[in-house]
Design a protein around this motif. Structure first.
Motif, short mmCIF file in Angstrom:
data_model
loop_
_atom_site.label_atom_id
_atom_site.label_comp_id
_atom_site.label_asym_id
_atom_site.label_seq_id
_atom_site.Cartn_x
_atom_site.Cartn_y
_atom_site.Cartn_z
N SER A 106 0.83 -1.21 0.00
CA SER A 106 0.00 0.00 0.00
C SER A 106 0.86 1.26 0.00
O SER A 106 0.52 2.26 -0.65
N ALA A 107 1.98 1.19 0.71
CA ALA A 107 2.86 2.35 0.80
C ALA A 107 3.47 2.71 -0.55
O ALA A 107 3.87 3.86 -0.77
N GLN A 108 3.54 1.75 -1.48
CA GLN A 108 4.14 2.02 -2.79
C GLN A 108 3.21 2.79 -3.73
O GLN A 108 3.65 3.27 -4.76
N GLN A 109 1.91 2.82 -3.40
CA GLN A 109 0.93 3.57 -4.21
C GLN A 109 0.94 3.14 -5.68
O GLN A 109 0.93 3.98 -6.59
N ILE A 110 0.93 1.84 -5.91
CA ILE A 110 0.89 1.31 -7.27
C ILE A 110 -0.55 0.98 -7.61
O ILE A 110 -1.24 0.31 -6.85
N TYR A 111 -0.99 1.42 -8.77
CA TYR A 111 -2.35 1.14 -9.24
C TYR A 111 -2.29 0.43 -10.58
O TYR A 111 -1.44 0.73 -11.42
N PHE A 112 -3.20 -0.49 -10.78
CA PHE A 112 -3.32 -1.15 -12.07
C PHE A 112 -3.94 -0.17 -13.08
O PHE A 112 -4.70 0.71 -12.68
N PRO A 113 -3.64 -0.35 -14.36
CA PRO A 113 -4.26 0.51 -15.37
C PRO A 113 -5.78 0.42 -15.29
O PRO A 113 -6.34 -0.61 -14.91
N ALA A 114 -6.43 1.51 -15.66
CA ALA A 114 -7.90 1.56 -15.60
C ALA A 114 -8.51 0.58 -16.60
O ALA A 114 -7.91 0.25 -17.62
N LYS A 115 -9.72 0.12 -16.28
CA LYS A 115 -10.43 -0.81 -17.14
C LYS A 115 -10.62 -0.19 -18.53
O LYS A 115 -11.01 0.97 -18.66
N GLY A 116 -10.33 -0.98 -19.55
CA GLY A 116 -10.50 -0.52 -20.92
C GLY A 116 -9.36 0.32 -21.46
O GLY A 116 -9.40 0.75 -22.61
N SER A 117 -8.32 0.56 -20.66
CA SER A 117 -7.21 1.39 -21.12
C SER A 117 -6.34 0.63 -22.12
O SER A 117 -6.34 -0.61 -22.17
N ASP A 118 -5.59 1.37 -22.91
CA ASP A 118 -4.70 0.77 -23.91
C ASP A 118 -3.64 -0.12 -23.27
O ASP A 118 -3.17 -1.08 -23.89
N ALA A 119 -3.26 0.20 -22.05
CA ALA A 119 -2.23 -0.57 -21.37
C ALA A 119 -2.65 -2.02 -21.13
O ALA A 119 -1.80 -2.90 -20.98
N LEU A 120 -3.95 -2.28 -21.12
CA LEU A 120 -4.44 -3.64 -20.87
C LEU A 120 -4.79 -4.38 -22.16
O LEU A 120 -5.22 -5.53 -22.12
N LYS A 121 -4.59 -3.75 -23.30
CA LYS A 121 -4.98 -4.37 -24.58
C LYS A 121 -4.05 -5.49 -25.05
O LYS A 121 -4.52 -6.45 -25.66
N TYR B 174 -7.93 -7.02 -12.20
CA TYR B 174 -7.43 -6.06 -11.20
C TYR B 174 -7.54 -4.61 -11.70
O TYR B 174 -7.08 -3.69 -11.01
N ALA B 175 -8.10 -4.39 -12.87
CA ALA B 175 -8.11 -3.06 -13.50
C ALA B 175 -8.58 -1.98 -12.54
O ALA B 175 -9.61 -2.09 -11.89
N GLY B 176 -7.77 -0.91 -12.43
CA GLY B 176 -8.11 0.23 -11.60
C GLY B 176 -7.86 0.05 -10.11
O GLY B 176 -7.97 1.00 -9.34
N GLN B 177 -7.52 -1.16 -9.68
CA GLN B 177 -7.33 -1.41 -8.24
C GLN B 177 -5.95 -0.96 -7.77
O GLN B 177 -5.00 -0.91 -8.53
N LYS B 178 -5.89 -0.67 -6.47
CA LYS B 178 -4.61 -0.40 -5.84
C LYS B 178 -3.94 -1.73 -5.52
O LYS B 178 -4.59 -2.66 -5.07
#
Length: 198
Positions: free
Chosen positions: A44-59, A70-74
């Motif tokens: 949690s301290a690292q503040q890493i988030y998965f790319p948002a749902k539907g984003s190009d990063a998940l394509k 996990y899209a959009g989750q911390k």
């Protein structure tokens, strides 16, 4: 040996095993909570988030199927850390220097210190591999916690079974005649009969 003595011994062993399993289950549960809490706090301290749902990063096919859930989750759990390390960071690191590892690029960069591209690639790969390594270490620690949880459940179930058996043993002990002996004698083997010849 008197039957009551035997019942008393087996019931005492059962009670002892119940206590041992309860202690083991409690320690395993403590281990699970410690690992789970520690991993959650550190990630949690690292503040890493998965790319948002539907984003190009998940394509991409080597990213989306593993990270869409996990899209959009911390990032806070070990399973998330493993997915992010192996199916996001690792994928992008393979693109940095045509699939070469940090060790390979670093050796080339040391041999050619004036090559700015190699220096940049080595720097990027080092940072990426360091983060990936930390995430996979968190995953391993989290997985040990999950195993400890199952060990705790097994310990508590075993303790419950032993408690029931010990209670049944105690009931049998109270009902057994004090003078009854444990029948340990075995019947002699039946004598072989001669075949009758007509």
């Amino acid at each position: 040996m008197r039957r009551r003595t035997f019942d008393a011994i087996t019931t005492s062993i059962g009670i002892g095993l119940t206590l041992v399993l309860l202690v083991a289950g409690g320690l395993a549960l403590w281990g699970y909570n410690f690992a789970n809490d520690n991993v959650r706090d550190q990630l949690s301290a690292q503040q890493i988030y998965f790319p948002a749902k539907g984003s190009d990063a998940l394509k991409p096919a080597d990213i989306g199927p593993y990270l869409n859930k996990y899209a959009g989750q911390k990032l806070t759990r070990g399973d998330q850390a493993q997915a992010y390390a192996d199916h996001f960071i690792a994928v992008h690191l393979r693109e940095v220097a045509d699939g070469k590892t940090y060790a390979q690029v670093s050796s080339a960069a040391q041999a050619d210190p004036n090559n700015a591209q190699l220096q940049q690639q080595a720097n990027t790969l080092f940072k990426g591999e360091a983060l990936r390594s930390m995430l996979l270490e968190a995953y391993a620690f989290w997985k040990i916690g999950q195993i400890a949880l199952w060990a705790a459940i097994a310990g508590f179930v075993g303790a419950a079974v032993m408690a029931v058996l010990s209670a049944l043993g105690a009931i049998h002990l109270r009902r057994t005649d004090p003078a009854a002996e444990l029948d340990t004698k075995t019947a002699p083997p039946a004598a072989a009969t001669e075949p009758v010849i007509a």
